[in-house]
Design an enzyme around this catalytic site. Structure first.
Site, PDB file in Angstrom:
ATOM      1  N   GLY A  30     -16.763   0.640  -1.074  1.00 44.09           N
ATOM      2  CA  GLY A  30     -17.513   1.891  -0.926  1.00 44.09           C
ATOM      3  C   GLY A  30     -18.837   1.869  -1.668  1.00 44.09           C
ATOM      4  CG  PHE A  31     -21.398  -0.114  -5.395  1.00 46.90           C
ATOM      5  CD1 PHE A  31     -21.681   0.857  -6.349  1.00 46.90           C
ATOM      6  CD2 PHE A  31     -22.339  -1.113  -5.164  1.00 46.90           C
ATOM      7  CE1 PHE A  31     -22.874   0.831  -7.051  1.00 46.90           C
ATOM      8  CE2 PHE A  31     -23.528  -1.144  -5.864  1.00 46.90           C
ATOM      9  CZ  PHE A  31     -23.801  -0.179  -6.811  1.00 46.90           C
ATOM     10  CE1 TYR A  47      -3.062  -3.041   0.225  1.00 46.49           C
ATOM     11  CE2 TYR A  47      -3.329  -2.655   2.574  1.00 46.49           C
ATOM     12  CZ  TYR A  47      -3.615  -3.388   1.442  1.00 46.49           C
ATOM     13  OH  TYR A  47      -4.467  -4.471   1.521  1.00 46.49           O
ATOM     14  CB  SER A 100     -13.541  -4.932  -0.545  1.00 45.14           C
ATOM     15  OG  SER A 100     -12.234  -4.521  -0.868  1.00 45.14           O
ATOM     16  N   PRO A 101     -15.602  -5.292   2.575  1.00 45.69           N
ATOM     17  CG  PRO A 101     -15.819  -4.931   4.882  1.00 45.69           C
ATOM     18  CD  PRO A 101     -14.805  -4.952   3.771  1.00 45.69           C
ATOM     19  CG  LEU A 102     -18.256  -1.080   3.968  1.00 42.24           C
ATOM     20  CD1 LEU A 102     -17.616   0.181   4.548  1.00 42.24           C
ATOM     21  CD2 LEU A 102     -19.718  -1.175   4.400  1.00 42.24           C
TER      22      LEU A 102
HETATM   23  N1  LIG Z   1      -5.845  -8.687   0.617  1.00 43.88           N
HETATM   24  C1  LIG Z   1      -6.210  -7.962  -0.420  1.00 43.88           C
HETATM   25  O1  LIG Z   1      -5.906  -8.279  -1.570  1.00 43.88           O
HETATM   26  C2  LIG Z   1      -7.036  -6.725  -0.188  1.00 43.88           C
HETATM   27  C3  LIG Z   1      -7.624  -6.050  -1.275  1.00 43.88           C
HETATM   28  C4  LIG Z   1      -8.407  -4.918  -1.001  1.00 43.88           C
HETATM   29  C5  LIG Z   1      -8.567  -4.486   0.312  1.00 43.88           C
HETATM   30  N2  LIG Z   1      -7.956  -5.146   1.342  1.00 43.88           N
HETATM   31  C6  LIG Z   1      -8.066  -4.697   2.743  1.00 43.88           C
HETATM   32  O2  LIG Z   1      -9.417  -4.556   3.107  1.00 43.88           O
HETATM   33  C7  LIG Z   1      -9.654  -3.261   3.644  1.00 43.88           C
HETATM   34  C8  LIG Z   1     -11.064  -2.826   3.387  1.00 43.88           C
HETATM   35  O3  LIG Z   1     -11.417  -2.900   2.028  1.00 43.88           O
HETATM   36  P1  LIG Z   1     -11.569  -1.626   1.098  1.00 43.88           P
HETATM   37  O4  LIG Z   1     -10.988  -0.438   1.788  1.00 43.88           O
HETATM   38  O5  LIG Z   1     -11.061  -2.052  -0.219  1.00 43.88           O
HETATM   39  O6  LIG Z   1     -13.131  -1.469   0.891  1.00 43.88           O
HETATM   40  P2  LIG Z   1     -14.396  -1.247   1.841  1.00 43.88           P
HETATM   41  O7  LIG Z   1     -14.034  -1.373   3.242  1.00 43.88           O
HETATM   42  O8  LIG Z   1     -15.425  -2.136   1.275  1.00 43.88           O
HETATM   43  O9  LIG Z   1     -14.796   0.258   1.468  1.00 43.88           O
HETATM   44  C9  LIG Z   1     -13.979   1.345   1.730  1.00 43.88           C
HETATM   45  C10 LIG Z   1     -14.616   2.575   1.131  1.00 43.88           C
HETATM   46  O10 LIG Z   1     -15.874   2.810   1.743  1.00 43.88           O
HETATM   47  C11 LIG Z   1     -15.929   4.102   2.310  1.00 43.88           C
HETATM   48  N3  LIG Z   1     -16.642   3.999   3.583  1.00 43.88           N
HETATM   49  C12 LIG Z   1     -16.255   3.285   4.677  1.00 43.88           C
HETATM   50  N4  LIG Z   1     -17.190   3.356   5.628  1.00 43.88           N
HETATM   51  C13 LIG Z   1     -18.183   4.133   5.144  1.00 43.88           C
HETATM   52  C14 LIG Z   1     -19.413   4.572   5.679  1.00 43.88           C
HETATM   53  N5  LIG Z   1     -19.825   4.207   6.879  1.00 43.88           N
HETATM   54  N6  LIG Z   1     -20.196   5.380   4.904  1.00 43.88           N
HETATM   55  C15 LIG Z   1     -19.800   5.755   3.659  1.00 43.88           C
HETATM   56  N7  LIG Z   1     -18.636   5.361   3.108  1.00 43.88           N
HETATM   57  C16 LIG Z   1     -17.828   4.547   3.843  1.00 43.88           C
HETATM   58  C17 LIG Z   1     -14.499   4.561   2.459  1.00 43.88           C
HETATM   59  O11 LIG Z   1     -14.462   5.950   2.332  1.00 43.88           O
HETATM   60  P3  LIG Z   1     -13.273   6.879   2.888  1.00 43.88           P
HETATM   61  O12 LIG Z   1     -12.016   6.321   2.256  1.00 43.88           O
HETATM   62  O13 LIG Z   1     -13.646   8.220   2.376  1.00 43.88           O
HETATM   63  O14 LIG Z   1     -13.257   6.775   4.332  1.00 43.88           O
HETATM   64  C18 LIG Z   1     -13.810   3.851   1.296  1.00 43.88           C
HETATM   65  O15 LIG Z   1     -13.938   4.586   0.111  1.00 43.88           O
HETATM   66  C19 LIG Z   1      -8.580  -2.402   2.956  1.00 43.88           C
HETATM   67  O16 LIG Z   1      -8.346  -1.219   3.664  1.00 43.88           O
HETATM   68  C20 LIG Z   1      -7.399  -3.336   2.950  1.00 43.88           C
HETATM   69  O17 LIG Z   1      -6.769  -3.318   4.207  1.00 43.88           O
HETATM   70  C21 LIG Z   1      -7.197  -6.262   1.100  1.00 43.88           C
END
Ligand SMILES: NC(=O)c1ccc[n+]([C@@H]2O[C@H](COP(=O)([O-])OP(=O)(O)OC[C@H]3O[C@@H](n4cnc5c(N)ncnc54)[C@H](OP(=O)(O)O)[C@@H]3O)[C@@H](O)[C@H]2O)c1
Length: 329
Positions: free
Chosen positions: A209-210, A56, A204-206
């Site tokens: 962000g979608f 990252y 990416s449980p959200l």
């Molecule tokens: N192992 C892998 O290959 C892999 C791949 C992808 C991700 N990951 C890990 O998984 C973690 C989480 O996944 P992710 O960050 O990809 O996706 P996510 O948690 O599904 O979504 C994150 C997005 O949602 C927004 N968000 C979060 N909470 C919100 C809320 N309550 N209301 C409105 N918007 C909200 C965030 O906005 P803001 O940024 O503006 O706060 C960000 O844009 C990553 O940080 C990473 O550590 C691992």
């Protein structure tokens, strides 16, 4: 926040973690001050599972996490990863990501950037198709023996690889995408983890962000936002995916919660061995997401969500085709 063992053999961790990737890359403009406040608030609220990777920002995110951990090391279960050279912009060790020599160098660098003596959970970010998994995990096992890491994990590995890796050294967790619109893991990988007592860290449980409802069109993303490269966020797929989201929002409204909270509660409801790791830079989102961990969904609500988001219903793949080929191997 309630803590549980991460899998059969892992450390005690909060039921929900904090993913730190978006603080440094891919999701809009980084804001280190806001991200540090979010990291501190997470620790204040008992969220101890802090998840990063050396990929990252090619170490930037680990350095940021290290700043937050200064003076608070004992409050965190530090989870980092190595071996995703593509995301890191290429490697400079002269070895591929899963090569034993790369593993040793990468770990020393992560320890330094994080400012810790030991990494609690060290995971292979992407399986290296050019190195037998036994060799990669063998090198990870040596790190455990040297006291540099405590527990081992994999990310986006397939069932066969998980089984082979687990024979070399017990695997604590698998970090893989899991959400209402990404349910591939239900096709066998989750069952393999359960057989072996391996926890699933649902990334990416959200839906990146979608599923929060804040991204209703491709144009809502900044010009440089990394999600523009993902098929599901391309304009040809967005309209269909938004239709799903609109139907989901009726369920959320009738329950008096946000779609983000509904999405997280659904992941929690899939099993006590599943640990969602939503990411955010913002304290208020963090707090809303933590409230979702306490939310109970009725059988009718779960049925309605499962029906709406049946497997494969999302328009567009979760990664572009070339990247998908490197997953589940
Ligand atoms: N192992 C892998 O290959 C892999 C791949 C992808 C991700 N990951 C890990 O998984 C973690 C989480 O996944 P992710 O960050 O990809 O996706 P996510 O948690 O599904 O979504 C994150 C997005 O949602 C927004 N968000 C979060 N909470 C919100 C809320 N309550 N209301 C409105 N918007 C909200 C965030 O906005 P803001 O940024 O503006 O706060 C960000 O844009 C990553 O940080 C990473 O550590 C691992």
């Amino acid at each position: 926040m309630e803590q549980k063992h991460l899998g059969k053999i892992g450390p005690m961790v909060s039921r929900q973690g904090l993913g730190c990737m978006g603080m440094s890359i891919l999701y809009g403009q980084p804001d280190d001050a806001a991200s540090l406040s979010t990291l501190h608030r997470a620790l204040d609220l008992g969220v101890n599972m802090i998840v990063t990777s050396d990929a990252y920002g090619n170490g930037l995110n680990e350095t940021l996490v290290g700043k937050a951990l200064a003076g608070r090391r004992e409050e965190a279960v530090v989870c980092t990863k190595f071996g995703n050279l593509a995301l890191a912009g290429g490697g400079d060790t002269g070895f591929t990501g899963g090569h034993p020599s790369h593993v040793a160098i990468a770990c020393d660098r992560s320890l330094k950037r994080l400012g810790v003596d030991v990494i609690d959970l060290y995971a292979l970010h992407r399986v290296d198709p050019t190195v037998p998994i036994e060799d990669t995990v063998g090198a990870m096992k040596r790190l455990v023996e040297q006291g540099k890491v405590r527990f081992l994990g994999l990310s986006e590995a397939g069932s066969d690889t998980i089984l082979r890796a687990h024979k070399v050294h017990p695997i604590t967790s698998l970090e893989t995408e899991y959400s209402l619109w990404s349910r591939d893991v239900e096709d066998g990988i989750l069952a393999t983890c359960r057989t072996l007592g391996i926890a699933l860290m649902a990334y990416s449980p959200l839906g990146r962000g979608f599923l929060t409802g804040s991204i209703m069109s491709t144009e809502a993303l900044g010009e440089k936002d990394g999600r523009r490269n993902l098929p599901r966020f391309k304009s040809e797929n967005m309209a269909k995916n938004v239709e799903l989201l609109e139907k989901m929002s009726h369920i959320a409204v009738s329950k008096g919660v946000t779609t983000a909270q509904l999405a997280l509660a659904w992941v929690h409801a899939q099993g006590a061995d599943i640990f969602p790791i939503p990411g955010t830079k913002k304290v208020n989102y963090l707090e809303q997401n933590l409230a979702a961990a306490e939310l109970q969904l009725s059988r009718e609500e779960l049925d309605a969500l499962n029906q709406l988001f049946s497997k494969g219903v999302a328009s567009g793949g979760r990664y572009p085709d070339p990247a998908l080929k490197g997953l589940g191997i």
